[in-house]
Design an enzyme around this catalytic site. Structure first.
Site, short mmCIF file in Angstrom:
data_model
loop_
_atom_site.label_atom_id
_atom_site.label_comp_id
_atom_site.label_asym_id
_atom_site.label_seq_id
_atom_site.Cartn_x
_atom_site.Cartn_y
_atom_site.Cartn_z
N CYS A 114 -2.65 8.35 3.86
CA CYS A 114 -2.59 8.09 2.42
C CYS A 114 -3.95 8.33 1.78
CB CYS A 114 -2.10 6.67 2.15
SG CYS A 114 -2.99 5.40 3.04
N GLU A 140 0.88 -1.17 0.00
CA GLU A 140 0.00 0.00 0.00
C GLU A 140 0.91 1.21 0.00
OE1 GLU A 140 -1.66 3.07 0.44
OE2 GLU A 140 -1.82 2.66 2.59
#
Length: 518
Positions: free
Chosen positions: A323, A289
């Protein structure tokens, strides 16, 4: 095995005086243990290397949270050998027994919830509400993955058998030793999710947490020990990424790498893991990720108050250090000025201060490196658009940066394309919904995005054409809930691994088909 249905962990109601008092007591307790020294943990053994790294409070960088011994290649190799040996037994432990350890850990974490959250307030700079949500998410991961492994190991309905001829089975088996490389921004939740997903699947791991939040990671090790996890299943080896990070990624006995962090590091890991080393007899699996450049699109017939609330919460929650954070806003020209004004007015009310105070909305950014990088992007923003709020920074005591809004930015500007990972949001104007979707999709990332609109056809178009792993309609673009919004993105946001979803554990296992002929 009968267990109660999965339910998300409720957040703490800090409007209640008794909860405020409990949190303040937890902060006081954590402050009483600051400055201690923490060893590596390899095979349950505490290892001191003499190479110490100080962890500082980002809101007061003179305050030391703790000193952590750092692993080198020798310690990483020792941890690998321990993990390989432990895998022989741990991989044979029943899924129900592994799940019970996660359930026990969740119960312990509930009892010690405020202590873990308070530590995140001091070591990661998380305001109360953000820290509490981090701990709640860690509990959710433990509960959810415990249930998932039980569901996945049911073998009665995966494949068909042929009556009087053969019996067929399909079972999932563990992969081996995994390298778990975790981030600082969700220092308990993501670390817990990544690590326990691997462990409950029957793997053993080398845990290399972010250097910014090593004390929190050590406390996680204590949690799992108290929950009954055998020694050697998780081996805690903090150290430099350029040294032991590369070593464990490239090691021929590493079976998989699970990584959350920046795009550049993720690409490097992906590349290094793809090379087959001498003695390596498998292709390494990478679960990654890697970040995002996330948009909120505001349509011309949207609820503008909802839009402004969503933008401010998504852009400035935990100082934009997510994020999933909204770092760009795309607004229809008909409502552009009104939305900008509403966003500015709400942002003016945010209090930037020490996160150990309940009244603080936004704390510091994590360290000097992040502080300097974000300041550079603010200077770029001043050249690429008009800064209508914020832009100031002060690191005299802690790494504090004002929430910063830059408007009238072109879609291809750097502040619209590059991940800043801080409290800076860029806003651009579009002529219609077609252009809005085009701009929303014009980055190399594809993690989260939101559409604020009352136009049903536009919402349906977004379902099809807004190319992100997590799309939200008429809500903010942060705050994915375990089991409800499996989290992971497209393109350079990673491998779309969908943490907290029904497919995540499978990434840590391999399928084995068994046929017995009668």
């Amino acid at each position: 095995m009968a267990i109660y249905p999965y339910q998300t962990e409720p957040l703490t109601d800090f409007s209640k005086a008794e909860n405020q008092e409990k949190y303040r007591q937890a902060l006081e307790k954590v402050r009483g243990s600051l400055g201690q020294t923490y060893p590596l943990i390899i095979g349950g053994k505490k290892v001191e290397t003499g190479k110490l790294l100080a962890s500082h409070n980002p809101a007061n960088h003179k305050e030391v949270i703790g000193y952590i011994h750092q692993a080198g290649v020798n310690e990483a190799e020792e941890a690998m050998q321990v993990a390989l040996e432990t895998f022989k037994t741990w991989s044979k432990v029943s899924p129900s027994a592994r799940a019970d350890i996660l359930f026990k850990a969740a119960a312990i974490l509930r009892r010690k919830r405020h202590e873990y959250s308070a530590l995140m307030t001091l070591e990661a700079g998380k305001p109360w509400i953000e820290a509490d949500a981090d701990t709640a998410e860690a509990i959710d991961f433990l509960e959810y993955y415990g249930r998932q492994i039980l569901e996945l190991q049911r073998i009665d309905d995966k494949v068909q058998s042929r009556k009087n001829l053969e019996r067929n089975e399909y079972r999932y088996i563990p992969l081996g030793v995994g390298a778990i490389i975790t981030p600082w921004n969700f220092p308990l939740a993501i670390l817990t999710g990544m690590t326990t997903a691997a462990v409950v699947s029957g793997n053993t791991v080398l845990l290399k947490p972010s250097s910014n939040t090593l004390v929190i990671a050590y406390k996680f090790m204590e949690l799992m020990k108290e929950a009954g996890l055998p020694d050697g299943v998780i081996n805690y080896i903090p150290g430099r990424g350029s040294e032991i990070g590369n070593f464990i990624v490239e090691h021929p006995k590493t079976r998989f790498i699970s990584f959350t962090g920046s795009k550049d590091v993720g690409i490097e890991i992906y590349e290094k893991a793809s090379k087959v080393q001498p003695g390596q007899i498998w292709l390494k699996r990478v679960i990654a990720e890697m970040g995002g450049k996330d948009s909120i699109v505001v349509d011309n017939d949207a609820d503008l108050d909802l839009a402004a609330d969503a933008i401010v919460a998504s852009a400035f929650g935990f100082s934009g250090q997510k994020c999933s954070a909204c770092s760009r806003v795309i607004i229809h020209q008909e409502v552009y000025d009104e939305v900008v004004n509403k966003v500015v007015e709400r942002t003016k009310k945010l209090k930037v201060d020490d996160p150990s105070e309940l009244s603080t909305n936004m704390g510091p950014v994590i360290d000097a490196s992040a502080f300097n990088k974000i300041k550079e992007y603010i200077e770029i923003a001043k050249m690429e658009g008009k800064v209508v709020f914020g832009g100031n920074a002060d690191d005299s005591k802690g790494y504090f940066i004002e929430p910063t809004i830059v408007i009238d930015v072109k879609p291809d500007a750097r502040v619209m394309q590059e991940e800043i990972f801080g409290p800076v949001v860029a806003i651009c104007k579009v002529k219609d919904f077609d252009e809005a979707l085009e701009v929303a999709n014009n980055t190399e990332y594809g993690l989260t995005g939101s559409i604020i609109s009352n136009n049903r056809l536009h919402l349906e178009r977004a379902r099809e054409d807004f190319h992100v792993g997590n799309l939200y309609l008429n809500r903010k673009c942060t705050g994915a809930i375990v089991g409800y919004q499996p989290f992971g993105g497209f393109n350079m946001s990673g491998t779309d691994s969908k943490a907290g979803g029904p497919d995540y554990l499978i990434l840590h296992m391999q399928g084995k088909a068994i046929c017995e002929q009668y």
